[in-house]
Design a protein around this motif. Sequence first.
Motif, PDB file in Angstrom:
ATOM      1  N   UNK A 157      55.340  40.145  42.779  1.00 31.69           N
ATOM      2  CA  UNK A 157      55.104  39.907  41.363  1.00 31.69           C
ATOM      3  C   UNK A 157      54.625  38.480  41.200  1.00 31.69           C
ATOM      4  N   UNK A 158      53.556  38.303  40.418  1.00 26.23           N
ATOM      5  CA  UNK A 158      52.995  36.980  40.181  1.00 26.23           C
ATOM      6  C   UNK A 158      52.950  36.694  38.688  1.00 26.23           C
ATOM      7  N   UNK A 159      52.732  35.426  38.342  1.00 29.52           N
ATOM      8  CA  UNK A 159      52.860  34.976  36.953  1.00 29.52           C
ATOM      9  C   UNK A 159      51.927  33.798  36.738  1.00 29.52           C
ATOM     10  N   UNK A 160      51.252  33.794  35.593  1.00 28.71           N
ATOM     11  CA  UNK A 160      50.317  32.718  35.264  1.00 28.71           C
ATOM     12  C   UNK A 160      49.275  32.538  36.360  1.00 28.71           C
ATOM     13  N   UNK A 161      48.549  33.612  36.636  1.00 32.15           N
ATOM     14  CA  UNK A 161      47.496  33.544  37.646  1.00 32.15           C
ATOM     15  C   UNK A 161      46.214  34.156  37.089  1.00 32.15           C
ATOM     16  N   UNK A 166      44.759  37.125  42.013  1.00 28.37           N
ATOM     17  CA  UNK A 166      45.155  38.509  42.235  1.00 28.37           C
ATOM     18  C   UNK A 166      44.332  39.129  43.363  1.00 28.37           C
ATOM     19  N   UNK A 167      43.050  38.820  43.405  1.00 29.37           N
ATOM     20  CA  UNK A 167      42.181  39.344  44.468  1.00 29.37           C
ATOM     21  C   UNK A 167      42.643  38.816  45.828  1.00 29.37           C
ATOM     22  N   UNK A 168      42.980  37.516  45.883  1.00 27.06           N
ATOM     23  CA  UNK A 168      43.477  36.932  47.126  1.00 27.06           C
ATOM     24  C   UNK A 168      44.809  37.563  47.532  1.00 27.06           C
ATOM     25  N   UNK A 256      40.837  43.350  40.002  1.00 28.03           N
ATOM     26  CA  UNK A 256      41.047  42.422  41.110  1.00 28.03           C
ATOM     27  C   UNK A 256      42.098  42.917  42.101  1.00 28.03           C
ATOM     28  N   UNK A 257      42.810  43.999  41.756  1.00 25.57           N
ATOM     29  CA  UNK A 257      43.753  44.555  42.725  1.00 25.57           C
ATOM     30  C   UNK A 257      45.167  44.747  42.253  1.00 25.57           C
TER      31      UNK A 257
END
Length: 285
Positions: A157-161, A166-168, A256-257
């Motif tokens: 899970x990611x945030x503020x990106x 997201x692609x990376x 982006x994935x």
Amino acid sequence: MTLRLPRTALSIAELDELDHDGVVRFVRALEDSGHRMVWIPEVAGREAFTTAALVLGATKRMIVGNGVARALERVPKSAGSAAFDLAAAYPGRYVLGLGVSGAVRERGVGPLPFLRDYLDGVDETLARRGGGRVPRVLGAYSAGITRLAAERADGLITFLVTPEHTRWARETIGPETFLSVVHWAVVGRDRATARDIARERLAYYLTLPHQIAKLTRLGFTDADLAPPGSDRLLDALVACGTPDQVREALRQQYDAGATQVAVSLVGPLDDAKLDAYRALTEEEN
């Protein structure tokens, strides 16, 4: 284990501002509107696992994830045991999310080895409690912990990106691993107003070294990151406009994935914001 969760979710930072009854009313309103999953960040005051229990108990079908619980706030035994009990009490409705910041270096260890050892401790606790697999994701931005999410968890899970990140991340974790992206949005306002609303919330994150480092890696300059944040930074991180315009902006993360996009509505919790939450369920229904 392939983690299968709703394509859309919410990340609800509002809980820090609500008392017990307010939390119950709010999450029931979200469920009644048709939302099927929420992530609960651990930021300003509420404890991760007791809050997850409150939300699970207040709703009937809502999937609840800690997004994310701070590993530095508790020992692995506490996190593992709490997660075991929540998953057992609410089958199919709970996801453990864990994260750690660079502050762990004050203990003389880097984030990657700390989190690897922490997961060992969680697994040992789960085994002592009787086994079973609690679905889990890691919050990560560095290459090492992002890879760890694919190796030792069910997702990331990611945030503020940005979509570029997201692609990376997708390239790093591979095509099958679950990836949720938390994205800020302001519904029903023009771009200038949305920037003003988001800047108030962004101010806190522009004081955190690991967030600054992440945003720098994404190509933002010192001028962008100087409080209160440049227009360029806000425009990249915050979707705004009508519900359809917000959905169109979020589609870039899917392209982006991202497996899932978790919308986090910025601004005070008022009637207009509740209406925006209701409007954003249309894509799910």
